[in-house]
Design a protein around this motif. Structure first.
Motif, mmCIF file in Angstrom:
data_model
loop_
_atom_site.group_PDB
_atom_site.id
_atom_site.type_symbol
_atom_site.label_atom_id
_atom_site.label_comp_id
_atom_site.label_asym_id
_atom_site.label_seq_id
_atom_site.Cartn_x
_atom_site.Cartn_y
_atom_site.Cartn_z
ATOM 1 N N GLU A 121 0.826 -1.200 0.000
ATOM 2 C CA GLU A 121 0.000 0.000 0.000
ATOM 3 C C GLU A 121 0.864 1.255 0.000
ATOM 4 O O GLU A 121 0.538 2.246 -0.658
ATOM 5 C CB GLU A 121 -0.938 -0.009 1.200
ATOM 6 C CG GLU A 121 -2.007 1.073 1.163
ATOM 7 C CD GLU A 121 -2.880 1.000 -0.080
ATOM 8 O OE1 GLU A 121 -3.236 2.075 -0.605
ATOM 9 O OE2 GLU A 121 -3.179 -0.122 -0.534
ATOM 10 N N GLU A 122 1.978 1.208 0.730
ATOM 11 C CA GLU A 122 2.866 2.378 0.761
ATOM 12 C C GLU A 122 3.443 2.641 -0.626
ATOM 13 O O GLU A 122 3.644 3.803 -1.018
ATOM 14 C CB GLU A 122 4.009 2.162 1.757
ATOM 15 C CG GLU A 122 4.918 3.383 1.867
ATOM 16 C CD GLU A 122 6.170 3.114 2.689
ATOM 17 O OE1 GLU A 122 6.803 4.101 3.125
ATOM 18 O OE2 GLU A 122 6.525 1.932 2.899
ATOM 19 N N ARG A 124 2.029 1.783 -3.511
ATOM 20 C CA ARG A 124 1.008 1.837 -4.553
ATOM 21 C C ARG A 124 0.999 3.178 -5.292
ATOM 22 O O ARG A 124 0.870 3.218 -6.532
ATOM 23 C CB ARG A 124 -0.365 1.571 -3.947
ATOM 24 C CG ARG A 124 -1.523 1.692 -4.947
ATOM 25 C CD ARG A 124 -2.848 1.355 -4.311
ATOM 26 N NE ARG A 124 -2.897 -0.056 -3.955
ATOM 27 C CZ ARG A 124 -3.242 -1.019 -4.806
ATOM 28 N NH1 ARG A 124 -3.560 -0.714 -6.056
ATOM 29 N NH2 ARG A 124 -3.267 -2.269 -4.415
ATOM 30 N N HIS A 125 1.112 4.270 -4.552
ATOM 31 C CA HIS A 125 1.048 5.593 -5.182
ATOM 32 C C HIS A 125 2.134 5.730 -6.251
ATOM 33 O O HIS A 125 1.864 6.185 -7.372
ATOM 34 C CB HIS A 125 1.203 6.682 -4.120
ATOM 35 C CG HIS A 125 1.271 8.074 -4.691
ATOM 36 N ND1 HIS A 125 0.166 8.717 -5.208
ATOM 37 C CD2 HIS A 125 2.321 8.934 -4.825
ATOM 38 C CE1 HIS A 125 0.516 9.916 -5.635
ATOM 39 N NE2 HIS A 125 1.826 10.071 -5.417
ATOM 40 N N TRP A 126 3.368 5.322 -5.930
ATOM 41 C CA TRP A 126 4.484 5.506 -6.845
ATOM 42 C C TRP A 126 4.396 4.553 -8.032
ATOM 43 O O TRP A 126 4.732 4.936 -9.158
ATOM 44 C CB TRP A 126 5.807 5.322 -6.095
ATOM 45 C CG TRP A 126 5.867 6.150 -4.859
ATOM 46 C CD1 TRP A 126 5.873 5.730 -3.562
ATOM 47 C CD2 TRP A 126 5.892 7.583 -4.804
ATOM 48 N NE1 TRP A 126 5.893 6.794 -2.703
ATOM 49 C CE2 TRP A 126 5.914 7.951 -3.431
ATOM 50 C CE3 TRP A 126 5.897 8.591 -5.758
ATOM 51 C CZ2 TRP A 126 5.940 9.274 -3.018
ATOM 52 C CZ3 TRP A 126 5.932 9.911 -5.344
ATOM 53 C CH2 TRP A 126 5.946 10.232 -3.986
ATOM 54 N N THR A 128 1.590 3.443 -9.255
ATOM 55 C CA THR A 128 0.498 3.983 -10.073
ATOM 56 C C THR A 128 1.006 5.089 -10.986
ATOM 57 O O THR A 128 0.699 5.123 -12.182
ATOM 58 C CB THR A 128 -0.633 4.524 -9.179
ATOM 59 O OG1 THR A 128 -1.171 3.455 -8.390
ATOM 60 C CG2 THR A 128 -1.746 5.137 -10.022
ATOM 61 N N LEU A 129 1.804 5.996 -10.440
ATOM 62 C CA LEU A 129 2.336 7.094 -11.242
ATOM 63 C C LEU A 129 3.280 6.578 -12.316
ATOM 64 O O LEU A 129 3.377 7.158 -13.404
ATOM 65 C CB LEU A 129 3.068 8.102 -10.352
ATOM 66 C CG LEU A 129 2.209 8.874 -9.346
ATOM 67 C CD1 LEU A 129 3.047 9.934 -8.640
ATOM 68 C CD2 LEU A 129 1.009 9.527 -10.025
ATOM 69 N N ASN A 135 -1.654 11.413 -15.322
ATOM 70 C CA ASN A 135 -2.406 11.693 -14.091
ATOM 71 C C ASN A 135 -2.478 13.187 -13.792
ATOM 72 O O ASN A 135 -2.132 13.656 -12.720
ATOM 73 C CB ASN A 135 -1.791 10.938 -12.910
ATOM 74 C CG ASN A 135 -2.033 9.445 -12.998
ATOM 75 O OD1 ASN A 135 -3.139 8.979 -12.770
ATOM 76 N ND2 ASN A 135 -0.999 8.705 -13.357
ATOM 77 N N VAL A 138 0.742 14.835 -12.466
ATOM 78 C CA VAL A 138 1.437 14.252 -11.315
ATOM 79 C C VAL A 138 2.342 13.096 -11.751
ATOM 80 O O VAL A 138 3.406 12.878 -11.174
ATOM 81 C CB VAL A 138 0.422 13.749 -10.263
ATOM 82 C CG1 VAL A 138 1.135 13.165 -9.058
ATOM 83 C CG2 VAL A 138 -0.484 14.902 -9.832
ATOM 84 N N GLY A 139 1.926 12.359 -12.784
ATOM 85 C CA GLY A 139 2.698 11.216 -13.248
ATOM 86 C C GLY A 139 3.724 11.605 -14.279
ATOM 87 O O GLY A 139 4.141 12.760 -14.376
#
Length: 448
Positions: A121-122, A124-126, A128-129, A135, A138-139
């Motif tokens: 989960e930690e 996931r953000h990176w 995803t980008l 995005n 952001v990406g």
């Protein structure tokens, strides 16, 4: 998240990698799944890593699960390294051999620096980008076609299109309407122009071709002016990529503008080489001065030496191929390209086909042999497994891509009644495939 070095053997591939439709609980299954999608891509990645190392600008991401470091980002890189470390993880015998050869010839990394996340989960953000586009800024924001071309410093279709526009802008600098249309095409229809110019039939009809350091012109600029005006006007207004996607569509477009194309009666007996760095000055030179100077021909790359080979494969001598193949080659070498361009073009295709087909049958290369393109590719991979022989670069590029002088064009010389091979194209093909034939003959001698 912290960074840490891991031995390749201590990293576990992700059994739930989103790249795969089903779980891959073992390393062998994960590698098989990656190879199943496109085996050549993973092999090329392994070869690049073996020669250059792992990309230092992007670290793999791992998490600890059941006391094991699981790769949740960067599985292809780690899979490539694992296949180099232990080629027996690769099920396909041919690919296993290629990985083993690469591993023997290079000192590839044994450990990799990774970023350690506390949990999936930690990370996931990176992740995803990294994989889901811009995005909203952001990406990762991809370069435009022109930006990629400026960076690439290679002869891509869009680079050639830009070079063509620069050249015609210099030729017709007084034509304000044309220059205005060129700017519209540059900003809105660059890839459409690139698609058109990648077709050798289009280039032949317009009367020019590309070389690394300039353009070969089959006509004087005045004879080409109307066709360039029509092309740029159509692109700037209504000619979209959907109307020139296929070869048939491009043929229809050439038929629609045939009255604006230069006439064969105006074609020069000797193509003019217009170098990039002095194209304007060259236009004012005499016919003799405009031809490629002798020193340039002596040092130019094979694809630029338009006068080098006067006969088909004139420098090829085979000693290990069958007597029949050698006889076909020797008969082909009697053909003068300038005198018989159509026969020369057909013979180039025939010699290449016979040579690679003989090699495949004698060596037992059974996979991916249905098409000439595949037979050439298999032969190149066996005589140069690591793609490291620079003399074969042009043969690899021309045979495995769909651009100018591809295998499709070799077929068109034989099967299309309306194709007129250009002398410079035939000469280029003869020189490009000469190293492959010589090295293939040498390979057969070493592997009887």
């Amino acid at each position: 998240m912290e960074q840490k070095d891991f031995a390749v053997a201590d990293l576990r591939l992700d059994g739930t990698n989103p790249r795969h439709a089903v779980p891959t609980p073992t390393t062998r299954e994960a590698i098989a799944a990656l190879l199943g999608k496109d085996p050549e891509k993973l092999l090329r990645l392994a070869q690049d890593i073996a020669q250059k190392g792992v990309n230092p600008t992007e670290f793999p991401i791992v998490v600890f699960e059941d006391d094991q470091a699981v790769v949740i980002e960067g599985n292809r890189r780690i899979a490539a390294l694992k296949a180099l470390t232990d080629p027996h993880l690769v099920e396909d015998p041919r690919l296993r051999q290629m990985f083993a050869i690469t591993a023997r010839r290079h000192s590839y990394p044994q450990s990799v620096r990774c970023v350690v996340a506390e949990s999936r989960e930690e990370a996931r953000h990176w992740i995803t980008l990294r994989h889901t586009g811009e995005n909203e800024g952001v990406g990762i924001q991809p370069w435009t076609t022109e930006q990629k071309t400026r960076f690439a410093e290679k002869k891509s279709p869009t680079e050639k299109a830009l070079r063509f526009m620069q050249q015609v802008s210099e030729w017709y600098s007084e034509d304000k309407d044309l220059l205005q249309n060129i700017e519209i095409v540059r900003s809105t229809r660059l890839t459409t122009l690139a698609r058109l110019l990648a077709d050798p039939k289009v280039r032949n009809s317009l009367g020019f071709d590309f070389r690394d350091e300039g353009i070969l012109a089959e006509y004087e600029p005045e004879a080409m002016h109307n066709s360039v005006r029509r092309l740029m006007s159509d692109l700037a207004t209504h000619l979209s990529v959907s109307r020139v996607k296929s070869k048939d569509q491009r043929g229809e477009y050439l038929g629609a503008i045939k009255d604006d194309l230069p006439q064969n009666s105006q074609r020069l007996t000797q193509p003019r080489f217009v170098p990039k760095q002095s194209s304007v000055a060259v236009l004012g030179a005499t016919e003799a001065q405009r031809r490629i100077p002798e020193p340039a021909r002596a040092t130019a790359p094979a694809a630029n030496r338009v006068q080098q080979d006067k006969r088909v494969f004139q420098n090829v001598v085979v000693r290990n191929m069958s007597p029949r193949t050698a006889k076909v080659l020797n008969e082909a070498k009697k053909v003068t390209i300038a005198d018989s361009p159509n026969v020369a073009a057909i013979l180039i295709r025939a010699v290449i086909d016979i040579a690679v087909t003989e090699a495949a049958e004698r060596q037992g290369w059974r996979r991916r042999q249905d098409k000439l393109r595949d037979r050439i590719g298999v032969a190149l991979r066996h005589i140069d497994p690591e793609n490291s022989d620079k003399q074969l670069d042009e043969a690899r590029r021309m045979s495995q891509n769909d651009g100018a002088l591809s295998v499709k064009n070799l077929h068109s010389f034989m099967h299309q009644w309306d194709v007129n091979p250009m002398i410079v194209d035939i000469t280029t093909l003869s020189m490009v495939y000469t190293p492959m034939l010589l090295k293939l003959d040498e390979f057969l001698g070493e592997n009887p």
